[in-house]
Write a protein that holds these residues in place. Structure first.
Motif, PDB file in Angstrom:
ATOM      1  N   ARG A 175     -28.790  -1.755   9.126  1.00  0.00           N
ATOM      2  CA  ARG A 175     -29.182  -0.544   9.858  1.00  0.00           C
ATOM      3  C   ARG A 175     -29.515   0.589   8.900  1.00  0.00           C
ATOM      4  NH1 ARG A 175     -24.922  -1.293  14.913  1.00  0.00           N
ATOM      5  NH2 ARG A 175     -26.319  -2.651  16.119  1.00  0.00           N
TER       6      ARG A 175
ATOM      7  N   PHE B 241     -32.906  -0.264   7.239  1.00  0.00           N
ATOM      8  CA  PHE B 241     -34.055   0.031   8.091  1.00  0.00           C
ATOM      9  C   PHE B 241     -34.186   1.521   8.384  1.00  0.00           C
ATOM     10  CE2 PHE B 241     -34.669  -4.448   8.596  1.00  0.00           C
ATOM     11  CZ  PHE B 241     -36.006  -4.589   8.957  1.00  0.00           C
ATOM     12  N   ASP B 242     -33.095   2.271   8.281  1.00  0.00           N
ATOM     13  CA  ASP B 242     -33.214   3.732   8.338  1.00  0.00           C
ATOM     14  C   ASP B 242     -34.150   4.197   7.228  1.00  0.00           C
ATOM     15  OD1 ASP B 242     -31.568   4.163  10.523  1.00  0.00           O
ATOM     16  OD2 ASP B 242     -29.791   4.639   9.319  1.00  0.00           O
TER      17      ASP B 242
ATOM     18  N   ASP C 291     -37.743   3.030   7.876  1.00  0.00           N
ATOM     19  CA  ASP C 291     -38.329   3.802   8.966  1.00  0.00           C
ATOM     20  C   ASP C 291     -38.738   5.205   8.504  1.00  0.00           C
ATOM     21  OD1 ASP C 291     -39.215   4.081  11.526  1.00  0.00           O
ATOM     22  OD2 ASP C 291     -37.242   4.123  12.473  1.00  0.00           O
TER      23      ASP C 291
ATOM     24  N   ALA D  26     -39.167  -6.325   6.407  1.00  0.00           N
ATOM     25  CA  ALA D  26     -39.385  -4.887   6.559  1.00  0.00           C
ATOM     26  C   ALA D  26     -40.852  -4.530   6.348  1.00  0.00           C
ATOM     27  CB  ALA D  26     -38.501  -4.117   5.587  1.00  0.00           C
TER      28      ALA D  26
ATOM     29  N   TRP E  42     -42.795  -5.657   9.355  1.00  0.00           N
ATOM     30  CA  TRP E  42     -42.466  -4.806  10.495  1.00  0.00           C
ATOM     31  C   TRP E  42     -43.218  -3.477  10.437  1.00  0.00           C
ATOM     32  CZ3 TRP E  42     -39.617  -0.070  10.600  1.00  0.00           C
ATOM     33  CH2 TRP E  42     -39.325   0.382  11.899  1.00  0.00           C
ATOM     34  N   LEU E  43     -43.366  -2.927   9.237  1.00  0.00           N
ATOM     35  CA  LEU E  43     -44.076  -1.657   9.089  1.00  0.00           C
ATOM     36  C   LEU E  43     -45.536  -1.756   9.527  1.00  0.00           C
ATOM     37  CD1 LEU E  43     -42.709  -0.324   5.679  1.00  0.00           C
ATOM     38  CD2 LEU E  43     -42.480   0.794   7.910  1.00  0.00           C
TER      39      LEU E  43
ATOM     40  N   ARG F 154     -45.053  -2.499  13.680  1.00  0.00           N
ATOM     41  CA  ARG F 154     -43.734  -2.377  14.321  1.00  0.00           C
ATOM     42  C   ARG F 154     -43.717  -3.067  15.685  1.00  0.00           C
ATOM     43  NH1 ARG F 154     -41.238   3.153  11.976  1.00  0.00           N
ATOM     44  NH2 ARG F 154     -42.660   3.393  10.233  1.00  0.00           N
TER      45      ARG F 154
ATOM     46  N   ARG G 174     -36.916  -2.725  16.239  1.00  0.00           N
ATOM     47  CA  ARG G 174     -36.178  -2.655  14.975  1.00  0.00           C
ATOM     48  C   ARG G 174     -34.766  -3.205  15.105  1.00  0.00           C
ATOM     49  NH1 ARG G 174     -34.213   3.004  12.109  1.00  0.00           N
ATOM     50  NH2 ARG G 174     -32.240   2.075  11.466  1.00  0.00           N
ATOM     51  N   ARG G 175     -34.060  -2.843  16.156  1.00  0.00           N
ATOM     52  CA  ARG G 175     -32.662  -3.281  16.311  1.00  0.00           C
ATOM     53  C   ARG G 175     -32.567  -4.800  16.393  1.00  0.00           C
ATOM     54  NH1 ARG G 175     -29.878   0.701  14.151  1.00  0.00           N
ATOM     55  NH2 ARG G 175     -29.924   2.636  15.350  1.00  0.00           N
TER      56      ARG G 175
ATOM     57  N   LEU H 214     -34.556  -6.901  14.862  1.00  0.00           N
ATOM     58  CA  LEU H 214     -34.756  -7.425  13.514  1.00  0.00           C
ATOM     59  C   LEU H 214     -33.504  -7.266  12.655  1.00  0.00           C
ATOM     60  CD1 LEU H 214     -38.365  -6.482  12.371  1.00  0.00           C
ATOM     61  CD2 LEU H 214     -37.455  -8.716  13.005  1.00  0.00           C
ATOM     62  N   GLU H 215     -32.795  -6.166  12.822  1.00  0.00           N
ATOM     63  CA  GLU H 215     -31.562  -5.946  12.056  1.00  0.00           C
ATOM     64  C   GLU H 215     -30.555  -7.059  12.351  1.00  0.00           C
ATOM     65  OE1 GLU H 215     -32.085  -1.073  12.175  1.00  0.00           O
ATOM     66  OE2 GLU H 215     -30.570  -2.058  13.412  1.00  0.00           O
TER      67      GLU H 215
END
Length: 229
Positions: free
Chosen positions: A93, A96-97, A100, A164, A167-168, A171, A175-176, A178-179
């Motif tokens: 998390r 990914f913060d 993001d 990541a 995902w960028l 998206r 996201r959650r 993927l985590e």
């Protein structure tokens, strides 16, 4: 971001300000698209003064990458308390913060940006990966990892990076999800390795010993059982 405000700063303070301004701009757009003039304007100083502190855009870019790399490496630091699955989920998390918040900057860091192939950039990327590797081993309570464990951990770190970056680009997956999936990926990689090696099997059993019923590893087992039914 500081804009249009001039005040006297010491050398180190000004350098740190310029690095911060550059990092913010690089986090919003590709570093190739950010000019020295933009950085100077955002910092509230003249273009020649930027060159007084940094000989060129590349040196400022590398300094900004160094700060970003230190920040990213720190996202893997987690107290060795509680179940492993929950710890890895908290790490993902925070990871990914960063992704993001610093999308273009993260892509530039992992792909090299304008400094592709430079010794400095490669060293920064390697340092992030090594910091992540050491932290994951600490969560497993291992100081001298067997070859299969090293393969699992380094493969998982590479998987987190590539996930990541993909995902960028749009998206398209929440996201959650993927985590959690990446935590499951770690367990899956470890389980496959454990199926071939008893030492890995013992490590995996130890890691799962205190996994709660609502933990991410238990969730994965439940999903696999349901899939096989």
């Amino acid at each position: 971001m500081t804009t249009g405000v001039r005040r006297r700063m010491g050398v180190d303070e000004r350098r740190q300000q310029l690095i911060g301004v550059a990092l913010e701009l690089f986090s919003q757009r590709s570093p190739d698209e950010v000019s020295i003039d933009e950085i100077a304007s955002a910092a509230g100083i003249s273009r020649p003064l930027v060159y007084h502190y940094f000989p060129g855009k590349l040196s400022l870019y590398e300094a900004a990458l160094k700060r970003a790399a230190d920040d990213l490496a720190g996202r893997f630091v987690e107290p060795r308390e509680g179940p492993l699955g929950a710890r890895l989920l908290r790490v993902m998390r925070r990871y990914f913060d960063f992704v993001d918040e610093h999308g273009p900057g993260f892509s530039a860091l992992m792909r090299g940006g304008p400094a592709v192939g430079s010794t400095t950039t490669n060293a920064l990327i390697d340092a992030v990966r090594q910091a992540a590797y050491v932290q994951i081993l600490s969560h497993l309570g291992v100081t001298d990892p067997p070859a299969r464990l090293e393969l699992v951990v380094r493969s998982w770190i590479s998987l987190a990076e590539s996930t990541a970056l993909i995902w960028l680009d749009g998206r398209r997956i929440p996201r959650r999800e993927l985590e959690v999936q990446l935590v499951h990926d770690f367990a899956a990689l470890a389980a496959v390795s454990a199926a071939h090696d008893e030492e890995m099997g013992a490590l995996l059993r130890g890691a799962l010993a205190d996994e709660p019923a609502d933990g991410p590893f238990t969730d994965l087992v439940g999903r696999l059982v349901a899939l096989a039914s």
